[in-house]
Design a protein around this motif. Sequence first.
Motif, PDB file in Angstrom:
ATOM      1  N   GLY A  18       0.813  -1.208   0.000  1.00  0.00           N
ATOM      2  CA  GLY A  18       0.000   0.000   0.000  1.00  0.00           C
ATOM      3  C   GLY A  18       0.851   1.264   0.000  1.00  0.00           C
ATOM      4  N   GLY A  19       2.176   1.076  -0.033  1.00  0.00           N
ATOM      5  CA  GLY A  19       3.042   2.255   0.014  1.00  0.00           C
ATOM      6  C   GLY A  19       2.884   2.991   1.333  1.00  0.00           C
ATOM      7  N   PRO A  20       3.358   4.237   1.391  1.00  0.00           N
ATOM      8  CA  PRO A  20       3.313   4.958   2.664  1.00  0.00           C
ATOM      9  C   PRO A  20       1.934   5.471   3.027  1.00  0.00           C
ATOM     10  CG  PRO A  20       4.345   6.304   0.957  1.00  0.00           C
ATOM     11  CD  PRO A  20       4.051   4.977   0.333  1.00  0.00           C
ATOM     12  N   THR A  21       1.028   5.555   2.052  1.00  0.00           N
ATOM     13  CA  THR A  21      -0.245   6.233   2.329  1.00  0.00           C
ATOM     14  C   THR A  21      -1.420   5.288   2.510  1.00  0.00           C
ATOM     15  OG1 THR A  21      -0.399   6.510  -0.057  1.00  0.00           O
ATOM     16  CG2 THR A  21       0.335   8.431   1.224  1.00  0.00           C
ATOM     17  N   LEU A  22      -1.444   4.191   1.778  1.00  0.00           N
ATOM     18  CA  LEU A  22      -2.603   3.298   1.864  1.00  0.00           C
ATOM     19  C   LEU A  22      -2.359   2.280   2.963  1.00  0.00           C
ATOM     20  CD1 LEU A  22      -3.273   2.778  -1.950  1.00  0.00           C
ATOM     21  CD2 LEU A  22      -4.704   4.056  -0.353  1.00  0.00           C
ATOM     22  N   LEU A  23      -3.066   2.438   4.065  1.00  0.00           N
ATOM     23  CA  LEU A  23      -2.863   1.545   5.198  1.00  0.00           C
ATOM     24  C   LEU A  23      -4.149   0.823   5.569  1.00  0.00           C
ATOM     25  CD1 LEU A  23      -0.514   3.688   7.449  1.00  0.00           C
ATOM     26  CD2 LEU A  23       0.057   1.621   6.181  1.00  0.00           C
ATOM     27  N   ARG A  24      -5.185   1.579   5.910  1.00  0.00           N
ATOM     28  CA  ARG A  24      -6.385   0.880   6.364  1.00  0.00           C
ATOM     29  C   ARG A  24      -7.139   0.328   5.146  1.00  0.00           C
ATOM     30  NH1 ARG A  24     -10.233   5.668   8.694  1.00  0.00           N
ATOM     31  NH2 ARG A  24     -10.627   6.712   6.718  1.00  0.00           N
ATOM     32  N   PRO A  25      -8.011  -0.669   5.355  1.00  0.00           N
ATOM     33  CA  PRO A  25      -8.786  -1.211   4.243  1.00  0.00           C
ATOM     34  C   PRO A  25      -9.505  -0.081   3.522  1.00  0.00           C
ATOM     35  CG  PRO A  25      -9.080  -2.553   6.200  1.00  0.00           C
ATOM     36  CD  PRO A  25      -8.317  -1.340   6.638  1.00  0.00           C
ATOM     37  N   THR A  26      -9.413  -0.053   2.193  1.00  0.00           N
ATOM     38  CA  THR A  26      -9.828   1.115   1.425  1.00  0.00           C
ATOM     39  C   THR A  26     -10.724   0.704   0.261  1.00  0.00           C
ATOM     40  OG1 THR A  26      -7.702   2.139   1.961  1.00  0.00           O
ATOM     41  CG2 THR A  26      -8.903   3.081   0.113  1.00  0.00           C
ATOM     42  N   VAL A  27     -11.874   1.380   0.133  1.00  0.00           N
ATOM     43  CA  VAL A  27     -12.758   1.127  -1.002  1.00  0.00           C
ATOM     44  C   VAL A  27     -12.024   1.569  -2.272  1.00  0.00           C
ATOM     45  CG1 VAL A  27     -14.962   1.729  -2.085  1.00  0.00           C
ATOM     46  CG2 VAL A  27     -14.829   1.414   0.406  1.00  0.00           C
ATOM     47  N   ILE A  28     -12.054   0.701  -3.280  1.00  0.00           N
ATOM     48  CA  ILE A  28     -11.284   0.975  -4.504  1.00  0.00           C
ATOM     49  C   ILE A  28     -12.136   1.813  -5.455  1.00  0.00           C
ATOM     50  CG2 ILE A  28     -10.027  -0.047  -6.434  1.00  0.00           C
ATOM     51  CD1 ILE A  28      -9.727  -2.611  -4.740  1.00  0.00           C
ATOM     52  N   ASP A  29     -11.786   3.102  -5.568  1.00  0.00           N
ATOM     53  CA  ASP A  29     -12.381   3.944  -6.608  1.00  0.00           C
ATOM     54  C   ASP A  29     -11.285   4.211  -7.642  1.00  0.00           C
ATOM     55  OD1 ASP A  29     -10.703   5.840  -5.508  1.00  0.00           O
ATOM     56  OD2 ASP A  29     -12.296   6.914  -4.452  1.00  0.00           O
ATOM     57  N   ALA A  30     -11.587   5.045  -8.604  1.00  0.00           N
ATOM     58  CA  ALA A  30     -10.616   5.243  -9.692  1.00  0.00           C
ATOM     59  C   ALA A  30      -9.295   5.798  -9.167  1.00  0.00           C
ATOM     60  CB  ALA A  30     -11.217   6.179 -10.743  1.00  0.00           C
ATOM     61  N   GLY A  31      -9.388   6.717  -8.190  1.00  0.00           N
ATOM     62  CA  GLY A  31      -8.174   7.321  -7.644  1.00  0.00           C
ATOM     63  C   GLY A  31      -7.310   6.298  -6.914  1.00  0.00           C
ATOM     64  N   VAL A  32      -7.960   5.463  -6.102  1.00  0.00           N
ATOM     65  CA  VAL A  32      -7.218   4.432  -5.353  1.00  0.00           C
ATOM     66  C   VAL A  32      -6.598   3.430  -6.325  1.00  0.00           C
ATOM     67  CG1 VAL A  32      -7.507   2.483  -3.757  1.00  0.00           C
ATOM     68  CG2 VAL A  32      -8.583   4.679  -3.245  1.00  0.00           C
ATOM     69  N   GLU A  33      -7.360   3.078  -7.354  1.00  0.00           N
ATOM     70  CA  GLU A  33      -6.833   2.113  -8.324  1.00  0.00           C
ATOM     71  C   GLU A  33      -5.596   2.685  -9.016  1.00  0.00           C
ATOM     72  OE1 GLU A  33      -9.905   0.432 -10.723  1.00  0.00           O
ATOM     73  OE2 GLU A  33      -8.472  -0.706 -11.942  1.00  0.00           O
ATOM     74  N   ALA A  34      -5.644   3.978  -9.340  1.00  0.00           N
ATOM     75  CA  ALA A  34      -4.478   4.600  -9.985  1.00  0.00           C
ATOM     76  C   ALA A  34      -3.285   4.593  -9.027  1.00  0.00           C
ATOM     77  CB  ALA A  34      -4.823   6.028 -10.401  1.00  0.00           C
ATOM     78  N   GLU A  35      -3.557   4.844  -7.756  1.00  0.00           N
ATOM     79  CA  GLU A  35      -2.466   4.845  -6.774  1.00  0.00           C
ATOM     80  C   GLU A  35      -1.860   3.437  -6.648  1.00  0.00           C
ATOM     81  OE1 GLU A  35      -3.605   6.898  -3.209  1.00  0.00           O
ATOM     82  OE2 GLU A  35      -1.666   6.497  -2.232  1.00  0.00           O
TER      83      GLU A  35
END
Length: 403
Positions: A66-83
């Motif tokens: 998840g890299g440094p920013t994605l930590l907690r369980p996260t709903v995948i929208d277009a922005g999250v998918e790009a990240e």
Amino acid sequence: MRPPGEIANVLVVNAGSSSLKLRLLDPSGGLLWADDRAADDRLDGVFAQVAEFGGVRAVGHRFVHGGPTLLRPTVIDAGVEAELRARTSLAPLHMPAALAGVAVVRAAAPELAQVACFDTAFHASLPAAASTYAIPARWRERYGIRRYGFHGLSHAYASRRAAELLGPPGAGGSDGLDGLDGLDGLDGLDGSDGSDGSGGSGGSDRPWVVTCHLGSGGSLAAVAAGVCRDTTMGFTPLEGLVMGTRSGSVDPGALLWLVRQAGLSVDEVGDGLEHESGLLGLAGSADMRQVLAMAGAGSPSARLALEVYQHRLRGLVAAMVAALGGLDALVFTGGIGEASAEIRAGAAAGLGFLGVRVDATRNTGHRGGDAEIGVPDAPVRVFVVAAREDIEIARGVRVALAR
Ligand SMILES: Nc1ncnc2c1ncn2[C@@H]1O[C@H](COP(=O)(O)OP(=O)(O)O)[C@@H](O)[C@H]1O
Ligand SMILES: CC(=O)OP(=O)(O)O
Ligand SMILES: [Mg+2]
């Protein structure tokens, strides 16, 4: 906000380096359906297969990084998918398969919520001493080079399960192991002095648990009262233990030498370390079952592979214990950790000085599921815990969707 339990069946997609594990869990975490596929298989047909269970309401995906920013369980929208896509280079063996799973689900069932759960999240608690590499500040600052750790979903589950099995401070008994054979004699075992790590789970930062996730990839975690303090993988899932096709830790100087003096390209070194090393590089097979069989038949290279594997495993278990300051329980999980009595016994054989003693009958008698395999009066409890990243991921899905 919806109560977490309201989200009905969750489909869990766990894309590992050597397998694609699919699970359907009901709202209470019960396993309704399971399918293990080869790593390069796709999710095709999955929704038809699970239709009989009343369908799926949400999908949880394991993402190793998840890299440094994605930590907690996260709903995948277009922005999250790009990240997530931008993180592919950090775990090239794993991220493409997980991203492909998201695309297949979206095409087949666009109405379903999809949630990403991260292997790295459990290790976000690493103290700076464990997460920092002694490299130039500009590399750390500009490129974010640090230790992340992986297999966190498995370590989180296995360490929580171990805490349940240890029972409350002072209980040395067989809590949570109902139905397993041969454990009656453990009830009432003395367990907690709260101070010296010699057998109990008392004390403010206890229990001290070391979890050994031994699968195609492998890593260890040092967990104090549910909080991860150290782990063996680093910036990528290449550091640490010997794995199926991955080298684990290698002197960085040797890699520089291969590039500078031997003239290998960076891609050749990368491919060699990720795909041609580990058990495969030493014994010619990445499959531990085959390596054990070959060693049993007298193959010198397979024997060496097992020795190297165990040597690194024992050394790093001891390093994890040092990070905790003591040990209440040692836990084996993952394909090898769950299935190989020989590897468990071999690892423990060198760890007697830490109080680890595996009971030969219990160890070889283990036939799946969660079990205690330590000698009853040993200072450290030893468990096999079936890897259930799916339970951890379904939990994450419920938490993310209830937010
Ligand atoms: N009975 C067994 N004895 C020894 N190793 C086993 C046994 N069954 C499975 N394994 C090993 O487990 C490893 C795969 O672990 P697993 O956790 O399923 O993989 P992944 O990391 O892809 O999820 C392989 O090395 C396989 O040989
Ligand atoms: C992070 C990692 O190595 O995962 P796996 O063991 O599933 O390949
Ligand atoms: Mg795995």
